[in-house]
Design a protein around this motif. Structure first.
Motif, mmCIF file in Angstrom:
data_model
loop_
_atom_site.group_PDB
_atom_site.id
_atom_site.type_symbol
_atom_site.label_atom_id
_atom_site.label_comp_id
_atom_site.label_asym_id
_atom_site.label_seq_id
_atom_site.Cartn_x
_atom_site.Cartn_y
_atom_site.Cartn_z
ATOM 1 N N THR A 135 -26.163 45.276 -52.676
ATOM 2 C CA THR A 135 -26.175 46.725 -52.815
ATOM 3 C C THR A 135 -24.813 47.285 -53.184
ATOM 4 N N VAL A 136 -23.773 46.829 -52.511
ATOM 5 C CA VAL A 136 -22.470 47.474 -52.682
ATOM 6 C C VAL A 136 -21.659 46.936 -53.850
ATOM 7 N N ALA A 137 -21.999 45.753 -54.357
ATOM 8 C CA ALA A 137 -21.159 45.119 -55.371
ATOM 9 C C ALA A 137 -20.863 46.018 -56.575
ATOM 10 N N PRO A 138 -21.869 46.653 -57.207
ATOM 11 C CA PRO A 138 -21.543 47.468 -58.396
ATOM 12 C C PRO A 138 -20.609 48.626 -58.079
ATOM 13 N N TYR A 139 -20.782 49.230 -56.907
ATOM 14 C CA TYR A 139 -19.972 50.391 -56.553
ATOM 15 C C TYR A 139 -18.551 49.982 -56.166
ATOM 16 N N LEU A 140 -18.430 48.909 -55.393
ATOM 17 C CA LEU A 140 -17.102 48.444 -55.047
ATOM 18 C C LEU A 140 -16.346 47.985 -56.290
ATOM 19 N N ARG A 141 -17.036 47.315 -57.202
ATOM 20 C CA ARG A 141 -16.383 46.862 -58.431
ATOM 21 C C ARG A 141 -15.878 48.060 -59.224
ATOM 22 N N LYS A 142 -16.699 49.074 -59.353
ATOM 23 C CA LYS A 142 -16.299 50.291 -60.068
ATOM 24 C C LYS A 142 -15.062 50.911 -59.438
ATOM 25 N N ASP A 143 -15.063 51.024 -58.119
ATOM 26 C CA ASP A 143 -13.956 51.686 -57.435
ATOM 27 C C ASP A 143 -12.686 50.829 -57.447
ATOM 28 N N LEU A 144 -12.843 49.502 -57.354
ATOM 29 C CA LEU A 144 -11.668 48.639 -57.434
ATOM 30 C C LEU A 144 -11.041 48.700 -58.824
ATOM 31 N N ASP A 145 -11.869 48.754 -59.845
ATOM 32 C CA ASP A 145 -11.339 48.892 -61.200
ATOM 33 C C ASP A 145 -10.556 50.192 -61.336
ATOM 34 N N ALA A 146 -11.102 51.286 -60.799
ATOM 35 C CA ALA A 146 -10.408 52.570 -60.858
ATOM 36 C C ALA A 146 -9.099 52.516 -60.084
ATOM 37 N N CYS A 147 -9.118 51.866 -58.923
ATOM 38 C CA CYS A 147 -7.912 51.753 -58.101
ATOM 39 C C CYS A 147 -6.853 50.929 -58.819
ATOM 40 N N ALA A 148 -7.258 49.817 -59.430
ATOM 41 C CA ALA A 148 -6.316 48.973 -60.151
ATOM 42 C C ALA A 148 -5.695 49.722 -61.321
ATOM 43 N N ASP A 149 -6.506 50.488 -62.040
ATOM 44 C CA ASP A 149 -5.998 51.242 -63.184
ATOM 45 C C ASP A 149 -5.031 52.335 -62.739
ATOM 46 N N ALA A 150 -5.375 53.031 -61.653
ATOM 47 C CA ALA A 150 -4.504 54.104 -61.149
ATOM 48 C C ALA A 150 -3.173 53.529 -60.681
ATOM 49 N N ALA A 151 -3.218 52.363 -60.026
ATOM 50 C CA ALA A 151 -1.982 51.737 -59.557
ATOM 51 C C ALA A 151 -1.124 51.290 -60.732
ATOM 52 N N ALA A 152 -1.753 50.690 -61.755
ATOM 53 C CA ALA A 152 -1.005 50.239 -62.921
ATOM 54 C C ALA A 152 -0.351 51.413 -63.642
ATOM 55 N N GLU A 153 -1.080 52.513 -63.749
ATOM 56 C CA GLU A 153 -0.539 53.702 -64.406
ATOM 57 C C GLU A 153 0.678 54.233 -63.649
ATOM 58 N N ALA A 154 0.639 54.134 -62.309
ATOM 59 C CA ALA A 154 1.738 54.634 -61.485
ATOM 60 C C ALA A 154 2.842 53.595 -61.284
ATOM 61 N N GLY A 155 2.638 52.365 -61.791
ATOM 62 C CA GLY A 155 3.633 51.320 -61.617
ATOM 63 C C GLY A 155 3.699 50.794 -60.198
ATOM 64 N N VAL A 156 2.576 50.819 -59.487
ATOM 65 C CA VAL A 156 2.517 50.363 -58.098
ATOM 66 C C VAL A 156 1.857 48.988 -58.039
ATOM 67 N N ASP A 157 2.442 48.077 -57.285
ATOM 68 C CA ASP A 157 1.912 46.722 -57.151
ATOM 69 C C ASP A 157 0.894 46.666 -56.017
ATOM 70 N N LEU A 158 -0.367 46.499 -56.372
ATOM 71 C CA LEU A 158 -1.431 46.356 -55.374
ATOM 72 C C LEU A 158 -2.025 44.953 -55.403
#
Length: 286
Positions: A227-250
């Motif tokens: 159930t949660v896999a598609p939603y978690l994947r979507k949100d992790l992708d968004a989090c990774a992109d936001a961190a990369a844009e801000a130059g933050v190492d996650l």
């Protein structure tokens, strides 16, 4: 002043009870809903044929699934908004999407508040949804007057985009804890421990978490993961992109969140026309 008029987009599993609460609170609600069943269940809302028609409101609430949906539906809405209208976005996505949408507003400066939330449809019906608001103080104040119909507490996190960043970090932690908990379930099986027995102990012990409770509520690890896999994947992708844009190492947290019993890589996801039935569990941790 009277109650703000509310335009609403995205009356899905979470959005529909939001509309119900807004109507019960006395708001006039201008609603665009694609599904006939939703329109029939919300007869007191003022139905409009096109999404842009909700722009003729004091506050527009958007409860869409993804950044792609937002960029497909909302530019026309923002372009049609009066300079005094505030857009409240409940989508868990990329903060940069809000900036792109703002450029469609009058003078390229639309009033947008990100309103990331956590809770179930039942929490909405009880008026107990947790909502975080990010934006200019005057815009946040107007958003609070509307979301207060279904949310308590309502937390202010800072400028526009801050609520999304807080929520993305929340979901990153939830994904990592879910992977660890599911890994413990797998290890328990190998040790001859029944899944239900382990989850029962975790529910009242120091190793427990919201992830463990949701696994139990969903009926077990397999159903929860599917159930949660598609939603978690979507949100992790968004989090990774936001961190990369801000130059933050996650990288450490992202490694913990992506690797485990749930496959959370970056394959393309199908877009949903409205929030789906599986959103109910996802919104527990959004």
């Amino acid at each position: 002043m009277g109650m703000p008029t509310v335009g609403f987009l995205g009356a899905g599993q979470i959005g529909e009870p939001m509309v119900e609460r807004l109507l019960a609170a006395g708001h006039r609600v201008r609603l665009h809903a694609r599904r006939a069943q939703v329109r029939e269940r919300l007869p007191d809302a003022e139905l409009v044929a096109e999404p842009a028609e909700v722009a003729d409101s004091d506050v527009v609430v958007s409860c869409l699934y993804s950044d792609a949906q937002m960029l497909d539906v909302l530019p026309a809405v923002v372009a049609a908004m009066d300079a005094r209208t505030v857009l409240v976005s409940h989508t868990t996505g990329r903060p940069g999407t809000l900036d792109r949408l703002a450029a469609y507003g009058p003078g390229g400066r639309a009033a947008i508040v990100d309103a990331a939330f956590s809770g179930t449809a039942d929490a909405v019906r009880a008026g107990r949804l947790v909502v975080c608001l990010g934006g200019e103080p005057e815009h946040v104040a107007r958003a609070r007057a509307v979301v207060g119909a279904y949310a308590d507490p309502v937390l202010t996190t800072g400028g526009r985009g801050s609520a999304l960043r807080v929520k993305l970090l929340n979901n990153l932690l939830f994904a990592a804890i879910s992977q660890l908990t599911l890994g413990a379930v797998e290890t328990g099986r190998a040790l001859g421990i029944e899944e239900s027995a382990l989850l029962d102990v975790l529910a009242v012990s120091s190793g427990g978490s919201a992830a463990g409770r949701y696994i139990t509520a969903r009926g077990g690890a397999e159903s929860f993961a599917a159930t949660v896999a598609p939603y978690l994947r979507k949100d992790l992708d968004a989090c990774a992109d936001a961190a990369a844009e801000a130059g933050v190492d996650l990288s450490t947290l992202l490694t913990a969140a992506r690797h485990g019993p749930i496959p959370l890589g970056r394959p393309p996801l199908p877009e949903l026309s409205e929030l789906s039935e599986t959103e109910l569990l996802h919104e527990d941790h959004r």
